[in-house]
Design a protein around this motif. Structure first.
Motif, PDB file in Angstrom:
ATOM      1  N   UNK A 253      24.301  10.520 -50.263  1.00 60.22           N
ATOM      2  CA  UNK A 253      24.179  11.635 -49.325  1.00 60.22           C
ATOM      3  C   UNK A 253      24.923  11.292 -48.048  1.00 60.22           C
ATOM      4  N   UNK A 254      25.738  12.227 -47.569  1.00 65.05           N
ATOM      5  CA  UNK A 254      26.445  12.030 -46.309  1.00 65.05           C
ATOM      6  C   UNK A 254      25.484  12.356 -45.174  1.00 65.05           C
ATOM      7  N   UNK A 255      25.209  11.363 -44.315  1.00 62.09           N
ATOM      8  CA  UNK A 255      24.270  11.540 -43.213  1.00 62.09           C
ATOM      9  C   UNK A 255      24.983  12.000 -41.949  1.00 62.09           C
ATOM     10  N   UNK A 256      26.148  11.405 -41.664  1.00 61.59           N
ATOM     11  CA  UNK A 256      26.899  11.760 -40.459  1.00 61.59           C
ATOM     12  C   UNK A 256      28.351  11.354 -40.630  1.00 61.59           C
ATOM     13  N   UNK A 257      29.241  12.057 -39.923  1.00 65.72           N
ATOM     14  CA  UNK A 257      30.666  11.739 -39.955  1.00 65.72           C
ATOM     15  C   UNK A 257      31.247  11.811 -38.541  1.00 65.72           C
ATOM     16  N   UNK A 258      30.824  10.891 -37.674  1.00 68.14           N
ATOM     17  CA  UNK A 258      31.377  10.875 -36.312  1.00 68.14           C
ATOM     18  C   UNK A 258      32.738  10.206 -36.268  1.00 68.14           C
ATOM     19  N   UNK A 259      33.736  10.917 -35.811  1.00 68.02           N
ATOM     20  CA  UNK A 259      35.062  10.321 -35.689  1.00 68.02           C
ATOM     21  C   UNK A 259      35.645   9.921 -37.027  1.00 68.02           C
ATOM     22  N   UNK A 260      36.134   8.680 -37.111  1.00 69.93           N
ATOM     23  CA  UNK A 260      36.800   8.201 -38.313  1.00 69.93           C
ATOM     24  C   UNK A 260      35.888   7.339 -39.184  1.00 69.93           C
ATOM     25  N   UNK A 261      34.586   7.438 -38.995  1.00 70.41           N
ATOM     26  CA  UNK A 261      33.644   6.696 -39.819  1.00 70.41           C
ATOM     27  C   UNK A 261      32.601   7.642 -40.390  1.00 70.41           C
ATOM     28  N   UNK A 262      31.958   7.207 -41.464  1.00 72.61           N
ATOM     29  CA  UNK A 262      30.962   8.032 -42.128  1.00 72.61           C
ATOM     30  C   UNK A 262      29.728   7.188 -42.427  1.00 72.61           C
ATOM     31  N   UNK A 263      28.563   7.824 -42.321  1.00 79.10           N
ATOM     32  CA  UNK A 263      27.304   7.155 -42.644  1.00 79.10           C
ATOM     33  C   UNK A 263      26.722   7.798 -43.898  1.00 79.10           C
ATOM     34  N   UNK A 264      26.443   6.959 -44.904  1.00 86.32           N
ATOM     35  CA  UNK A 264      25.912   7.437 -46.172  1.00 86.32           C
ATOM     36  C   UNK A 264      24.545   6.814 -46.446  1.00 86.32           C
ATOM     37  N   UNK A 265      23.710   7.587 -47.129  1.00 84.38           N
ATOM     38  CA  UNK A 265      22.516   7.022 -47.735  1.00 84.38           C
ATOM     39  C   UNK A 265      22.778   6.957 -49.235  1.00 84.38           C
ATOM     40  N   UNK A 266      22.603   5.766 -49.823  1.00 84.23           N
ATOM     41  CA  UNK A 266      22.932   5.580 -51.226  1.00 84.23           C
ATOM     42  C   UNK A 266      21.754   4.997 -51.980  1.00 84.23           C
ATOM     43  N   UNK A 267      21.808   5.107 -53.286  1.00 80.54           N
ATOM     44  CA  UNK A 267      20.870   4.415 -54.154  1.00 80.54           C
ATOM     45  C   UNK A 267      21.688   3.530 -55.076  1.00 80.54           C
ATOM     46  N   UNK A 268      21.581   2.201 -54.869  1.00 77.47           N
ATOM     47  CA  UNK A 268      22.329   1.256 -55.689  1.00 77.47           C
ATOM     48  C   UNK A 268      21.490   0.835 -56.891  1.00 77.47           C
ATOM     49  N   UNK A 269      22.074   0.951 -58.086  1.00 73.90           N
ATOM     50  CA  UNK A 269      21.313   0.679 -59.306  1.00 73.90           C
ATOM     51  C   UNK A 269      21.941  -0.402 -60.177  1.00 73.90           C
ATOM     52  N   UNK A 270      23.117  -0.876 -59.809  1.00 71.04           N
ATOM     53  CA  UNK A 270      23.818  -1.839 -60.660  1.00 71.04           C
ATOM     54  C   UNK A 270      24.378  -2.962 -59.801  1.00 71.04           C
ATOM     55  N   UNK A 271      24.369  -4.185 -60.354  1.00 73.33           N
ATOM     56  CA  UNK A 271      24.952  -5.365 -59.697  1.00 73.33           C
ATOM     57  C   UNK A 271      24.257  -5.704 -58.379  1.00 73.33           C
ATOM     58  N   UNK A 272      22.963  -5.463 -58.305  1.00 72.90           N
ATOM     59  CA  UNK A 272      22.220  -5.781 -57.084  1.00 72.90           C
ATOM     60  C   UNK A 272      21.037  -6.709 -57.378  1.00 72.90           C
ATOM     61  N   UNK A 273      21.121  -7.454 -58.492  1.00 69.68           N
ATOM     62  CA  UNK A 273      20.011  -8.334 -58.863  1.00 69.68           C
ATOM     63  C   UNK A 273      19.715  -9.362 -57.779  1.00 69.68           C
ATOM     64  N   UNK A 274      20.770  -9.971 -57.226  1.00 70.89           N
ATOM     65  CA  UNK A 274      20.566 -10.992 -56.195  1.00 70.89           C
ATOM     66  C   UNK A 274      19.918 -10.391 -54.959  1.00 70.89           C
ATOM     67  N   UNK A 275      20.359  -9.198 -54.574  1.00 72.32           N
ATOM     68  CA  UNK A 275      19.826  -8.553 -53.382  1.00 72.32           C
ATOM     69  C   UNK A 275      18.355  -8.186 -53.574  1.00 72.32           C
ATOM     70  N   UNK A 276      18.009  -7.654 -54.736  1.00 73.02           N
ATOM     71  CA  UNK A 276      16.608  -7.311 -55.020  1.00 73.02           C
ATOM     72  C   UNK A 276      15.744  -8.561 -54.999  1.00 73.02           C
ATOM     73  N   UNK A 277      16.266  -9.653 -55.558  1.00 76.55           N
ATOM     74  CA  UNK A 277      15.521 -10.920 -55.550  1.00 76.55           C
ATOM     75  C   UNK A 277      15.260 -11.374 -54.115  1.00 76.55           C
TER      76      UNK A 277
END
Length: 219
Positions: free
Chosen positions: A69-93
């Motif tokens: 989901x696009x949360x904001x787009x100020x200037x030349x940057x964008x803020x997203x809310x994402x749901x990561x479901x793959x390749x995040x085993x280390x982060x979840x741990x």
């Protein structure tokens, strides 16, 4: 004793690898991240260096992302809310098993670079062992003990921290400056050259440990 570690993860072994490999100039910076459930995480991510429409199109094709989901787009940057479901085993741990906290995280084509607060050194060791057992690469670049205070967080010596704080209090960073370097050096009873070198080293260290994550040695 709580421990801060700076680590690097390969692009191909972490979330958004498709996007980072497709768009060479894109840069991601995590604003906030939580463990959504045992199999996914939900970060707020800033993105720069790519056309927003093209980036969104590539993100929607990225198998590591199930929702975006696009949360904001100020200037030349964008803020997203994402749901990561793959390749995040280390982060979840790190977030769930070791109760770690992500202090800073940045992803670009060279890899993902993170600064993580672990409750103790054992939690860091267990995370490293977890990665080895699951054939994941984790390069530990720096380790700080939290009992070093601000030096542990920012890499500053006590002398550098005190000098930078004093410079701020004396208005050295104001525009225009309230105190010259010479007058400030006289106030501290040190030479002009010694103060200049101390500030320069302190500023370099502060930038490396707050603004820049994992960019040492890059051109």
């Amino acid at each position: 004793m709580a421990t801060i570690a700076e680590i690097q993860l390969p692009v191909g072994e972490f979330a958004l690898s498709h996007t980072l490999e497709t768009l060479e100039e894109v840069n991601f910076e995590i604003e906030r991240i939580v463990a959504h459930d045992p199999d996914s995480v939900m970060p707020y991510v800033w993105a720069t260096g790519a056309d927003s429409e093209e980036l969104l199109s590539v993100l929607e094709e990225d198998s590591s992302v199930s929702e975006i989901e696009v949360i904001a787009e100020p200037g030349e940057e964008s803020l997203y809310q994402m749901n990561w479901i793959d390749s995040v085993e280390a982060l979840i741990h790190i977030l769930t098993e070791e109760e770690g906290t992500i202090l800073a995280a940045e992803g670009r084509q060279q890899g993902w670079f993170m600064r993580i607060l672990f409750p103790d050194r054992e939690a860091l060791s267990q995370t490293y062992e977890f990665c080895e057992e699951h054939d994941l690469s984790m390069d530990i670049q720096r380790i700080y003990n939290i009992d070093q205070g601000k030096q542990g967080r920012f890499g500053l010596t006590d002398e550098q921290e005190e000098t930078i704080a004093a410079a701020y209090e004396h208005g050295y960073y104001d525009v225009p400056r309230d105190v010259s370097l010479s007058d400030f050096a006289e106030e501290l009873d040190i030479s002009h050259q010694a103060l200049s070198e101390r500030l320069r080293r302190g500023h370099k260290t502060l930038v490396e440990n707050t603004v820049i994550v994992g960019r040492d040695g890059e051109e």
